[in-house]
Design an enzyme around this catalytic site. Structure first.
Site, PDB file in Angstrom:
ATOM      1  N   GLU A 419      63.949  43.079  51.158  1.00 56.31           N
ATOM      2  CA  GLU A 419      64.516  42.137  50.195  1.00 56.31           C
ATOM      3  C   GLU A 419      63.472  41.177  49.633  1.00 56.31           C
ATOM      4  OE1 GLU A 419      67.325  42.172  48.788  1.00 56.31           O
ATOM      5  OE2 GLU A 419      68.834  43.056  50.101  1.00 56.31           O
ATOM      6  N   GLU A 489      70.187  50.301  55.631  1.00 58.85           N
ATOM      7  CA  GLU A 489      71.217  49.447  56.249  1.00 58.85           C
ATOM      8  C   GLU A 489      72.566  49.967  55.793  1.00 58.85           C
ATOM      9  OE1 GLU A 489      70.648  45.223  55.487  1.00 58.85           O
ATOM     10  OE2 GLU A 489      68.489  45.434  55.775  1.00 58.85           O
TER      11      GLU A 489
HETATM   12  C1  IPT Z   1      70.835  42.630  53.902  1.00 56.22           C
HETATM   13  C2  IPT Z   1      69.563  42.203  54.559  1.00 56.22           C
HETATM   14  O1  IPT Z   1      68.548  43.137  54.339  1.00 56.22           O
HETATM   15  C3  IPT Z   1      69.691  41.990  56.033  1.00 56.22           C
HETATM   16  O2  IPT Z   1      68.570  41.310  56.492  1.00 56.22           O
HETATM   17  C4  IPT Z   1      70.932  41.230  56.340  1.00 56.22           C
HETATM   18  O3  IPT Z   1      70.860  39.980  55.749  1.00 56.22           O
HETATM   19  C5  IPT Z   1      72.103  41.965  55.793  1.00 56.22           C
HETATM   20  O4  IPT Z   1      71.982  42.096  54.420  1.00 56.22           O
HETATM   21  C6  IPT Z   1      73.397  41.227  56.042  1.00 56.22           C
HETATM   22  O5  IPT Z   1      73.636  40.923  57.354  1.00 56.22           O
HETATM   23  S1  IPT Z   1      70.732  42.047  52.248  1.00 56.22           S
HETATM   24  C7  IPT Z   1      72.325  42.040  51.528  1.00 56.22           C
HETATM   25  C8  IPT Z   1      72.278  41.204  50.288  1.00 56.22           C
HETATM   26  C9  IPT Z   1      72.787  43.381  51.164  1.00 56.22           C
END
Ligand code: IPT
Length: 957
Positions: A419, A489
């Site tokens: 990010e 993720e």
């Molecule tokens: C995404 C991040 O990469 C991760 O660090 C964490 O914040 C997660 O979200 C949420 O728990 S970023 C999100 C804007 C998709």
């Protein structure tokens, strides 16, 4: 006008450069013979409110730090001293300071640290020495014996300084000034607690004359010829020895021999040594080749499927200062839950963690310590990754990661960070990494066009989009179309959930291009707190914070597996067992990428109404990866009681392994044979009324309201339709998702304050009928609800009919009845268990007879919310009552009401009352993953539609 009249000695804090004085980055290793001295332990400590509140005289020899406090290193000062040293701050992506790069606030907590040491007996007088810092957040300036040796940034990266010329046999003093905020903080905006301190090891390393400096182990595997090629490039010439392979070769010389390759499933390591004139360095060599081939990420010639998790370093007391045993616990838990990959979100972990990944076998995406997420709030203006002034710092970070970790076979992908938007600095990092190490792929999620990367990666893409990507129908740049896809993720494990994992896995396994994903995330970052149990954002009075968004892991802060982990384990199991129970065969498929099934033994059992009547071993051939076989089940046991019958087939570890004991369950399935007979009640005598009560079979009711009062000797209170559940984090959804955040819509429409209007109590010939309308104030929607009670004299049957009225545009949280019992503790049920399950989280729910207690039925989500429902329950017993469902139901029991659960913010807010509240649900809304990703899939929505369901009550005494 300028208030700063002189350049102060703290200008380095806001300098975008990575620092000065440190040695070039190199491989991280523990020497076999060069001495070292750990400087971990108690350090003298003084905290100041600003970077320049104190001058640097403390670093001088002979300084009297008598009045100073003490902190443990490794550690974070804000987690020590019982609040005397400030507190942690949690923000997701917002910078907790004004965005004015590279400037930081004047209020900049600064910790001065002093460590006194003598050289150990026999510390050689020749050669040199370096002091190594493995992790300091976020900026440090260092002195040894009064001489400044440098300053650095890059919190989760190692920094070494030459100190040999400054060392004395005794009374050395290492002085370290650590600033919480620095220019580096702009590059470290990861979603986690801000935790200053020297949080990883500090070590003094002797560097003998002729010692190895840096080396790069190249150990590839040619899967066609089963040959490994080893070449160790070393700054200092020497020999490379691998006794098991009869290798004794000069550094820089390649040698090719027959080897067993390394994979995450078969982590074969060869012990070797690099011998230079001055030092012996142990090597753990894993032969494997990572390649991008035919649009796929292949290891040793085979496409792999990531069943991964994102792992932050976390300990509820020590923060990111983890000991090796905690790291090992993580690895063992992962292996025992069928996880095969880790993304080290969002920084390189403690190096010992990668040793464990090599040893036990996990694929690793090693991610650089880089995130500039907060710039999104300013439309990414001034983003450091798109500003050449910052590029040296970015390259320094890339190099410190790659050089430190390049000799780990487990690392198959380098990730530029997380990010950070897009920009030239990222391109520069990718180019440098590609040039330095062509043997691995480069990843960065923010690069949707894959300009700099070798793999198309996304986060939280919904199922349908992932499927389109799998089909190659997602378009994208030419380059992207030729690349494999991962979700770096997905499955946001915040609170109850994530839901929909099985649906993702089906898609991942259906399309070659999809190479799996990484759940967000491994562990809840709750902080052990004397009053709150586990604290989360806001609990330390932070001015800006993101609440419990920091608790979104598959394990609780104390590393107890949450139901989400058990669900994930089942969904990704490496053996697929399917079949036709009635037909007597089972199909077993090996879903490993490399391992055959010889490490597993199989066993069958046969259950009738949840009771095992017989069991035995099931011979299954040692199938190769991808292979499947039809296996005959034995003859079903005869003479047993007629009831619901099924086979359970399990795959277990045949022997103890490095990570699991013999008989550890790896995979399982249940195959139905005969269906469950539904409970029947033939209505006998109808209801009779006295002045106050109505009697029907074993039950009594209030004559005026028709409310149930007793069944046999058991008092029942408040039985009525219930549609409310304490919204989960996934029900509430993330703030950026506006249209379908059902937790919010449920509140808007008043599902938490439904009114129950009584329309009639009718005593019929064989039934007591109570007619109601259940509806929220202010809205025209409602549920016509009829309770029809009948009895055969001993048992009592309730049939609930629900007819929605009005314009229902949103699903219901739950639909069923709730009631209170005055005493209940032990619980037995036949249905799904042993843990909770919801419509899209119940893959791991096994049909059986389970027992528990009301207290143990609760799942302790750090922020209290709906939890603990047991799905597919045929019957349940508690508090003297037995309930048989027609059809099966969801069963929940707790010592507080849903309203109390909803109001609680921490587990310590939940105080057991005198009543046990029981919910018997005909339906539950799915869970989904909307706390960051997509909501529950439509097939898991609980729609308001005409419905009927029944329960048969009897007493157990
Ligand atoms: C995404 C991040 O990469 C991760 O660090 C964490 O914040 C997660 O979200 C949420 O728990 S970023 C999100 C804007 C998709």
């Amino acid at each position: 006008m300028s208030f700063r009249t002189t350049a102060t000695s703290v200008d380095y804090v806001e300098d975008v450069s990575p620092g000065s004085g440190a040695l070039p980055p190199r491989a991280w290793y523990a020497s076999s013979d060069a001495q070292s001295l750990s400087l971990n332990g108690g350090w003298s400590f003084r905290l100041s409110p600003t970077a320049d509140a104190e001058d640097d005289s403390f670093a001088a020899e002979g300084y009297d730090a008598g009045g100073w406090a003490e902190v443990s290193v490794p550690g974070h000062w804000v987690l020590q001293g019982d609040g005397a040293f400030g507190s942690p701050i949690y923000t997701n992506h917002l910078y907790p300071f004004p965005v004015d790069p590279p400037r930081v606030p004047t209020e900049n907590p600064t910790g001065d640290h002093l460590r006194y040491f003598d050289l150990p007996e026999g510390w050689p007088a020749d050669g040199g020495a370096v002091v190594r810092f493995d992790g300091v957040e976020s900026c440090a300036r260092v002195w040894l014996n009064g001489t400044e040796i440098g300053e650095f940034k890059g919190s989760r990266l190692p920094h070494e300084f030459t100190v040999g010329h400054l060392l004395k046999p005794t009374d050395n003093v290492l002085a370290v000034r650590v600033h919480q905020w620095s220019a580096g903080s702009y590059l470290e905006d990861q979603d986690q607690w801000w935790l200053p301190g020297i949080f990883r090891d500090v070590t003094l390393l002797h560097r003998p004359v002729g010692s190895a400096v840096d080396f790069f182990v190249h150990a590839s595997y040619d899967h066609v010829g089963s040959l490994g090629t080893l070449r160790v490039d070393s700054d200092v010439d020497g020999r490379v020895l691998v006794p098991a392979l009869d290798i004794d070769v000069a550094t820089g010389e390649p040698v090719t021999v027959a080897v067993v390759p390394w994979t995450a499933e078969t982590p074969k390591l060869y012990d070797g040594e690099l011998v230079t004139a001055g030092e012996r360095v142990p090597l753990r060599i894993g032969f494997r080749t990572v390649a991008l081939e035919d649009g796929l990420l292949k290891v040793n010639g085979k496409a792999i499927l990531f069943k991964g998790v994102n792992r932050h370093e976390w300990h509820p007391v020590k923060g990111r200062a983890l000991d090796v045993e905690t790291m090992r616990e993580d690895v063992l838990l992962m292996k025992r839950h069928n996880i095969n990959a880790v993304r080290t979100s969002h920084y390189p972990p403690h190096p010992a963690f990668l040793d464990l990944c090599d040893e036990y076998g996990l694929w690793v995406i090693d991610e650089c310590d880089l995130e500039t997420h907060g710039f999104t709030e300013q439309n990414w203006r001034d983003n450091p990754v798109d500003d050449d002034r910052w590029t040296p710092a970015l390259l320094d970070r890339a190099a410190r990661m790659v050089e430190r970790d390049k000799n780990h076979p487990s690392v198959v992908i380098w990730s530029l960070g997380n990010e950070a938007g897009t920009g030239r600095g990222l391109t520069a990092m990718a180019e440098w990494i590609h040039g330095r190490d062509s043997s691995r792929l480069v990843h960065y999620e923010g690069d949707w066009n894959c300009r700099d990367t070798d793999i198309y990666s996304r986060m939280y893409a919904e199922h349908a989009e992932v499927e389109r990507i799998g089909q190659g129908l997602d378009g994208g740049t030419h380059k992207r179309r030729a690349l494999p896809f991962i979700q770096c993720e997905y499955g946001h494990a915040m609170g109850n959930g994530p839901g929909g994992l099985a649906d993702y896995q089906r898609v991942f396994e259906a399309y070659e291009r999809l190479q799996g994903g990484f759940i967000w995330e491994w562990i809840d970052h709750g902080v052990t707190h004397p009053k709150l149990g586990f604290a989360y954002g806001g609990d330390f009075g932070e001015e800006l914070h993101d609440g419990n968004f920091v608790c979104d892991g598959l394990i609780f802060p104390d590393r107890t597996p949450s139901p989400g982990l058990l669900e994930f384990k089942k969904v990704i199991e490496p053996v697929r067992i399917e079949g036709d129970g009635a037909g007597g065969t089972v199909r077993v498929r090996n879903a490993f990428d490399f391992a055959d099934l010889s490490s597993l033994s199989f066993e069958w059992s046969y259950q009738v109404d949840g009771k095992t009547v017989e069991h035995g071993p099931l011979p299954v051939p040692a199938l190769a990866p991808g292979e499947s076989a039809e296996v005959k089940l034995p003859q079903p046991p005869s003479g047993g009681p007629g009831g619901e019958a099924l086979w359970t087939v399990r795959a277990l570890l045949a022997e103890d392994t490095a990570w699991g004991k013999k008989d550890h369950q790896v995979a399982w399935a249940q195959l139905p044979v005969t269906e469950r007979p539904l409970p029947t009640v033939v209505p006998g005598d109808g209801p009779t009324a006295s002045e106050k009560l109505i009697y029907l079979g074993p039950a009594s009711f209030d004559v005026r309201t028709g409310a149930l009062k007793t069944i046999g000797g058991v008092d029942v209170t408040g039985l009525r339709l219930d549609v409310w559940r304490a919204p989960t984090d996934n029900d509430d959804g993330a703030s950026w998702q506006d249209d379908t955040r059902y937790g919010l819509l449920w509140r808007k429409y008043g599902f938490h304050r439904m009114q129950h209007r009584l329309d009639g109590v009718e005593l019929g010939e064989d039934a007591l009928t109570v007619r109601t309308r259940v509806a929220p104030a202010a809205w025209e929607i409602g549920l016509r609800t009829t309770y029809r009670w009948t009895s055969d004299g001993t048992r009592l049957k309730l049939t609930v009919s629900v007819d929605p009225e009005g314009d229902w545009t949103i699903p219901l949280p739950r639909l069923g009845i709730r009631f209170g019992l005055s005493s209940a503790d032990a619980v037995k049920w036949y249905g799904g268990g042993p843990g909770e399950g919801y419509p899209d989280t119940k893959s791991a729910s096994m049909l059986g007879r389970w027992h528990s207690t009301v207290d143990e039925l609760q799942t302790p989500y750090v922020r209290p919310q709906e939890n603990g429902a047991r799905p597919d329950v045929r019957w349940a017993e508690l508090g003297g009552l037995r309930v048989d469902g027609d059809p099966e139901f969801w069963f929940t029991a707790r010592r507080w009401t849903t309203e109390q659960l909803d109001a609680a913010e921490h587990l310590t807010d939940l105080r057991p009352g005198d009543t046990v509240w029981v919910n018997l649900d005909h339906g539950q809304m799915g869970i989904g993953s909307q706390s960051c990703g997509p909501g529950a899939l439509p097939q898991y929505h609980l729609l308001a539609e005409p419905t009927e369901f029944s329960f048969v009550f009897s007493t157990t005494e």
